[in-house]
Design a protein around this motif. Sequence first.
Motif, short mmCIF file in Angstrom:
data_model
loop_
_atom_site.label_atom_id
_atom_site.label_comp_id
_atom_site.label_asym_id
_atom_site.label_seq_id
_atom_site.Cartn_x
_atom_site.Cartn_y
_atom_site.Cartn_z
N SER A 1 0.83 -1.21 0.00
CA SER A 1 0.00 0.00 0.00
C SER A 1 0.86 1.26 0.00
CB SER A 1 -0.92 0.01 1.23
OG SER A 1 -2.11 -0.68 0.94
N VAL A 2 1.91 1.27 0.83
CA VAL A 2 2.79 2.44 0.90
C VAL A 2 3.48 2.66 -0.45
CG1 VAL A 2 4.89 3.36 1.95
CG2 VAL A 2 3.16 2.29 3.39
N ALA A 3 4.02 1.58 -1.02
CA ALA A 3 4.75 1.71 -2.29
C ALA A 3 3.82 2.16 -3.41
CB ALA A 3 5.40 0.38 -2.65
N LEU A 4 2.62 1.57 -3.44
CA LEU A 4 1.67 1.90 -4.50
C LEU A 4 1.24 3.37 -4.39
CD1 LEU A 4 0.36 0.25 -6.76
CD2 LEU A 4 -1.59 -0.13 -5.25
N THR A 5 1.00 3.82 -3.14
CA THR A 5 0.59 5.21 -2.95
C THR A 5 1.70 6.16 -3.35
OG1 THR A 5 -0.76 4.45 -1.10
CG2 THR A 5 -0.40 6.81 -1.28
N ALA A 6 2.94 5.86 -2.93
CA ALA A 6 4.06 6.74 -3.27
C ALA A 6 4.29 6.77 -4.78
CB ALA A 6 5.32 6.26 -2.55
N ALA A 7 4.25 5.60 -5.42
CA ALA A 7 4.48 5.55 -6.87
C ALA A 7 3.38 6.28 -7.62
CB ALA A 7 4.57 4.09 -7.33
N SER A 8 2.12 6.12 -7.19
CA SER A 8 1.02 6.82 -7.85
C SER A 8 1.16 8.32 -7.70
CB SER A 8 -0.33 6.40 -7.28
OG SER A 8 -0.51 5.04 -7.42
N LEU A 9 1.53 8.75 -6.49
CA LEU A 9 1.71 10.19 -6.24
C LEU A 9 2.72 10.76 -7.22
CD1 LEU A 9 1.85 10.83 -2.39
CD2 LEU A 9 0.53 12.09 -4.08
N ALA A 10 3.88 10.11 -7.32
CA ALA A 10 4.93 10.61 -8.21
C ALA A 10 4.46 10.56 -9.66
CB ALA A 10 6.21 9.78 -8.02
N ALA A 11 3.89 9.44 -10.06
CA ALA A 11 3.51 9.28 -11.48
C ALA A 11 2.41 10.25 -11.87
CB ALA A 11 3.07 7.83 -11.73
N VAL A 12 1.37 10.37 -11.03
CA VAL A 12 0.25 11.25 -11.40
C VAL A 12 0.69 12.71 -11.38
CG1 VAL A 12 -2.09 11.97 -10.84
CG2 VAL A 12 -1.44 9.60 -10.55
N LEU A 13 1.40 13.11 -10.32
CA LEU A 13 1.77 14.53 -10.22
C LEU A 13 2.69 14.93 -11.36
CD1 LEU A 13 2.26 15.25 -6.42
CD2 LEU A 13 0.41 15.97 -7.92
N LEU A 14 3.65 14.05 -11.70
CA LEU A 14 4.59 14.41 -12.77
C LEU A 14 3.87 14.46 -14.12
CD1 LEU A 14 7.58 15.03 -13.10
CD2 LEU A 14 7.93 12.66 -13.77
N SER A 15 3.12 13.41 -14.45
CA SER A 15 2.51 13.37 -15.78
C SER A 15 1.44 14.45 -15.94
CB SER A 15 1.92 11.99 -16.06
OG SER A 15 0.95 11.67 -15.09
N THR A 16 0.61 14.65 -14.90
CA THR A 16 -0.47 15.64 -15.05
C THR A 16 0.06 17.06 -15.04
OG1 THR A 16 -0.92 15.65 -12.69
CG2 THR A 16 -2.24 14.16 -14.04
N SER A 17 1.11 17.34 -14.24
CA SER A 17 1.62 18.71 -14.22
C SER A 17 2.29 19.04 -15.55
CB SER A 17 2.59 18.90 -13.05
OG SER A 17 3.76 18.13 -13.24
N MET A 18 2.98 18.08 -16.17
CA MET A 18 3.60 18.34 -17.48
C MET A 18 2.52 18.67 -18.51
SD MET A 18 6.87 15.84 -18.02
CE MET A 18 5.97 14.31 -18.06
N THR A 19 1.46 17.85 -18.54
CA THR A 19 0.40 18.08 -19.52
C THR A 19 -0.34 19.38 -19.22
OG1 THR A 19 0.17 15.71 -19.75
CG2 THR A 19 -1.62 17.05 -20.59
N ALA A 20 -0.65 19.62 -17.94
CA ALA A 20 -1.38 20.84 -17.59
C ALA A 20 -0.58 22.07 -17.99
CB ALA A 20 -1.67 20.85 -16.09
N TYR A 21 0.74 22.02 -17.75
CA TYR A 21 1.61 23.14 -18.12
C TYR A 21 1.60 23.33 -19.63
CZ TYR A 21 6.03 25.65 -18.83
OH TYR A 21 6.99 26.54 -19.21
N ALA A 22 1.71 22.23 -20.37
CA ALA A 22 1.76 22.33 -21.84
C ALA A 22 0.46 22.92 -22.38
CB ALA A 22 2.04 20.96 -22.45
N ILE A 23 -0.70 22.45 -21.91
CA ILE A 23 -1.95 22.96 -22.50
C ILE A 23 -2.27 24.34 -21.95
CG2 ILE A 23 -2.93 20.70 -23.03
CD1 ILE A 23 -4.64 20.83 -20.65
N ALA A 24 -1.71 24.73 -20.80
CA ALA A 24 -1.98 26.07 -20.29
C ALA A 24 -1.11 27.11 -20.99
CB ALA A 24 -1.74 26.11 -18.79
N ARG A 25 0.09 26.71 -21.43
CA ARG A 25 1.02 27.72 -21.92
C ARG A 25 1.30 27.67 -23.42
NH1 ARG A 25 6.22 29.14 -20.29
NH2 ARG A 25 5.60 30.78 -21.74
N ALA A 26 1.11 26.55 -24.07
CA ALA A 26 1.54 26.44 -25.47
C ALA A 26 0.37 26.17 -26.39
CB ALA A 26 2.59 25.33 -25.60
#
Lengths: 296, 319
Positions: free
Chosen positions: A87-112
């Motif tokens: 549970s700990v590993a899955l939560t940590a991995a999801s946090l990193a994966a979701v935050l990184l992928s969604t922030s990159m996409t959100a930044y791209a569609i907000a700015r470019a």
Amino acid sequence: MNALATPHATPCSRWRRPRVARLARLAVLSLYAAACLLPLVWIGATSLRTSTGVYAAGLSLWVDRPQWGNYIAFWQSADVPRSVGISVALTAASLAAVLLSTSMTAYAIARARFPGRRLLIGALWSTVLLPAEMLVIPTFHVNRALGLIGGWRSVAAVLLVMTAGGQAFNIVLLAAHFRGVTRDLYDAAALDGAGFVRTYWTVAMPMVRPGLVTCGLFIFMGVWNAYLIPLVYLGQQRGHQTLTVALVQFSRRAQTAYHLLAAGQVIAILPVVVVFAAMQRHLVRGLVESARQRGR
Amino acid sequence: MIGQARVATGRRCGRAARLRTLVPIYLMVLPTVVLFGVFVAFPLAAVVGAAMLDWNGIVPVRDARWVALANFATLVRDPVWWLTVRNSLCFTGVMLLVETPLALGLALLLNAPGRAMGFFRTVAFLPAVTGAAVIGLAANFFFSPIGGPANAILVDRLGVLDAPVAFLGDRALALWTVCAVAVWHSVGFDVVILLAALQAVDPEVMAAALVDGANPWQRLRDVTLPAIWPVLAACALLTTVNSLKAFDYFAVMTGGGPGFSSTPMVMYMLRFATFGGGMGPATVPAVGYGSAVAVAIGVIAMAALLLEWGAARRFPSPD
């Protein structure tokens, strides 16, 4: 509490009414607070009783001789330490994966502006309120076709499915935050020679920290508490289950061991309660901010 | 900055420069596009396609038989399906008519200055952050006829009942008991969201209403509600979609029983999947039919959301 402490209570009727109203408000809220807290306290009390004591306790929240050994007994029952680790590993991995992928996409569609941007935004927006549960069956077959069934591969499947499921909501929320960053900051970064990607990491990400914290809390809560998706992939994978799935299966095996089961519930509940009690202020601030920025 | 980059280099070698600006952008959206494509967009198309197949989910899909809309024809004549629709709609109705108004009332009470309010706010949120499955496990014992506190109150303390009741094992009570647990569990979340909206209401407008001599009811109707309406509507929409797809509470507390009396739509869908046990009533591998149920759930959810969206837009918004 403030109302009770006010020393200058005048008997004049113009003042008495608000005072009564304030007392009534406090009374209702105290009842509500008790309704929220007492069941959680009751779980804690149950976890410290003996196997027969749980049935005799009735409404009492008092424990005469706390059985701390219940926690050790639960911890030593099949696969518990392993499932906590998963549970700990899955939560940590999801946090990193979701935050990184969604922030990159959100930044791209907000700015470019780029070909396909409108299609991407449309696809994300149209699925933000789609009941993800209706995709459980086809997604399972996709994972089977990808060879992601069995042991650790099933855990990876849960990570992928939950990361994919978090995309739309978090991108919509984060894009509002990236749009709220003033242009001047981006221009200054450009003058310093920072490229698109470097500006994202060194300028934009620190500016949207409240939004990232809000998203992070939602992801944490969603993954740690998840039941259906982990059940679908890990229900048959003994030894690779999350704490919630393992706990429910424990309850089926040991139907009457409520004292041990309650100890397990405390272990499952405590991390989220502690994190949220500490972070609640940030969550509200991030939500208010994103609501305001979307309104613009 | 992208615009500037394009202008600066565009004149010299337009195509190459444009590619150079586009490559990092596409690399940044790539993870989302792949994940979304493989685990959301493709499954969405696949579930609609699979709903037209007679496929048990075990043989290769190319051996499945194309049956067009036959699964849907069976579905509309399936009494168990309509029972699960009724169960999910009852659950959603309780959440919308009890949980959301309750959350609004509590948020209005909590919207006051003072240190005590900060304490109440934190406490209100605590149940909502715990997992539905874990809370369901606790509720199993709370409502148990053997030593459960609910029966201890009603039988021993208040004397309302003569004998303990199996709240979760009774055909007439199981669904409503799950509803009660869900209201307790999720009301705090809406309270916190609505409270954030209330605290963003312009204090000057409220002051003006006070000067005009508006009574509390008028202030609520003419100032507060219009100001928080978008957030209130969003809360209602989220509650609707979350309730229509509810599964965890039911799976842990009743397993869908007795019979199908507390089976929600999603649990009925999972009955036809090939995942194995633990999903509710005994499973029957029929992925084609299960996909038809999934599509029907999506259609019901979208219809409910559109209906609410239309109703929400009618209310006079402040701007």
